[in-house]
Design an enzyme around this catalytic site. Sequence first.
Site, PDB file in Angstrom:
ATOM      1  N   CYS A 129      -0.087  -5.857   8.285  1.00 14.64           N
ATOM      2  CA  CYS A 129      -0.074  -4.391   8.368  1.00 14.64           C
ATOM      3  C   CYS A 129      -1.406  -3.874   8.897  1.00 14.64           C
ATOM      4  O   CYS A 129      -2.381  -3.753   8.154  1.00 14.64           O
ATOM      5  CB  CYS A 129       0.220  -3.806   6.986  1.00 14.64           C
ATOM      6  SG  CYS A 129       0.215  -1.999   6.976  1.00 14.64           S
TER       7      CYS A 129
ATOM      8  N   CYS B 176      -2.587  -0.613   7.222  1.00 16.68           N
ATOM      9  CA  CYS B 176      -3.155  -0.780   5.872  1.00 16.68           C
ATOM     10  C   CYS B 176      -4.537  -1.432   5.937  1.00 16.68           C
ATOM     11  O   CYS B 176      -5.445  -1.050   5.208  1.00 16.68           O
ATOM     12  CB  CYS B 176      -2.261  -1.659   4.988  1.00 16.68           C
ATOM     13  SG  CYS B 176      -0.502  -1.419   5.217  1.00 16.68           S
ATOM     14  N   ASP B 177      -4.697  -2.449   6.780  1.00 20.13           N
ATOM     15  CA  ASP B 177      -5.881  -3.320   6.688  1.00 20.13           C
ATOM     16  C   ASP B 177      -6.846  -3.232   7.867  1.00 20.13           C
ATOM     17  O   ASP B 177      -7.952  -3.771   7.785  1.00 20.13           O
ATOM     18  CB  ASP B 177      -5.421  -4.789   6.566  1.00 20.13           C
ATOM     19  CG  ASP B 177      -4.549  -5.018   5.338  1.00 20.13           C
ATOM     20  OD1 ASP B 177      -4.711  -4.263   4.360  1.00 20.13           O
ATOM     21  OD2 ASP B 177      -3.698  -5.929   5.363  1.00 20.13           O
TER      22      ASP B 177
END
Length: 305
Positions: free
Chosen positions: A131, A134-135
């Site tokens: 992701c 997200c990261d």
Amino acid sequence: MIYDTLVIGSGPGGMTAALYAGRSNLNVGLIEQGAPGGQMNNTSDIENYPGFETISGPDLSMKMYEPLEKFGVENIYGIVERVEDHGDFKRVIAGDDHYDAKTIILATGAKHRLVGVPGEQEYNSRGVSYCAVCDGAFFRNQDLLVIGGGDSAVEEGIYLTQFADKVTIVHRRDELRAQKILQDRAFANDKIDFIWDSVVEEIKGDDVKVRSVDIKNVKTGEVTNHEFGGVFVYVGLDPVSSMISDLGITDQAGWVITDEKMRTNRSGIFAIGDIRQKDLRQIATAVGDGAIAGQEVYNYITEQA
Ligand code: FAD
Ligand code: NAP
């Protein structure tokens, strides 16, 4: 209590089905294990959902979620483990709880596939990610590897260039599967390199995190080691359908087979969105499926009455 319909999964498909069924005055429960939005929550900029030039996945998720309350949709938190078909009613098992309904709309979507190489599991969350949204920000000023050649790999690879020094996309063929517009953007991006005809053999690191990746050229057989600070895996999707595996409504890979009214071969059980066997897995198609199923459960319940 028996719901008119229980929708399982509040991605774009499930939320649309719940909206249509709720607006038809049906008694609707929407069961979700996490935040509303499904895969949209892992998407940076959405440019192909009508009505918005660009919108972030989390923003579109909230816009789809907000109207549900107005139409009386009951949000239920739960991780669904099994769906039972008892003929005129269906039972949904979620932990110690169970819920009964006249109809079920399966909308549990799809989840990222693992690439299945040594080091992938070991370094999950220590340099291996699925992701970018997200990261990505954890990988500022690093060299990153993206595995895959589809829309996700290319789109998220482009997204990662705002953080990374360089993004390398490794693809097993010499031609991308991604949409042409994404390909053009990636080819024009100075920060993106490609390694063609190649697969990852092993993700390597130390006690802390990923440090390098062994990559094999499938044409020559040559294996080379490359330094990367992170690896983002986008090699496709698998259906989230284990909770219905004994209902006999899927193909061999687990995708649910429906007709154009989203009906499975079990009366009163519908399926929509990415979990379906279909060609185009998109937000717009999940929404279209949801609208059809929301209307179809109304027709079904009216006919049965
Ligand atoms: P999903 O979005 O997968 O939602 C399923 C929901 O079900 C989830 O919320 C999940 O938590 C829930 N669930 C699953 N199992 C259970 C359970 N056992 N119990 C309870 N709840 C459960 N499409 C576009 O049109 N434009 C884009 O720009 C775009 N970008 C993308 C970028 C990425 C990285 C990815 C992976 C996909 C992208 N897509 C895009 C595809 C799009 O996100 C999907 O097609 C769409 O989200 C599918 O919607 P859905 O409702 O079928 O399922
Ligand atoms: P996908 O379209 O299935 O692409 C997966 C890619 O990974 C393919 O290029 C495939 O190679 C490669 N691959 C598969 N298994 C591999 C392995 N074991 N090792 C190395 N490479 C492997 O999956 P996706 O890109 O995640 O997209 C999923 C769905 O979401 C699609 O319907 C897509 O259109 C949609 N989506 C849409 C958008 C958008 O509209 N902007 C953005 C993201 C996703 P081959 O090409 O050789 O098969």
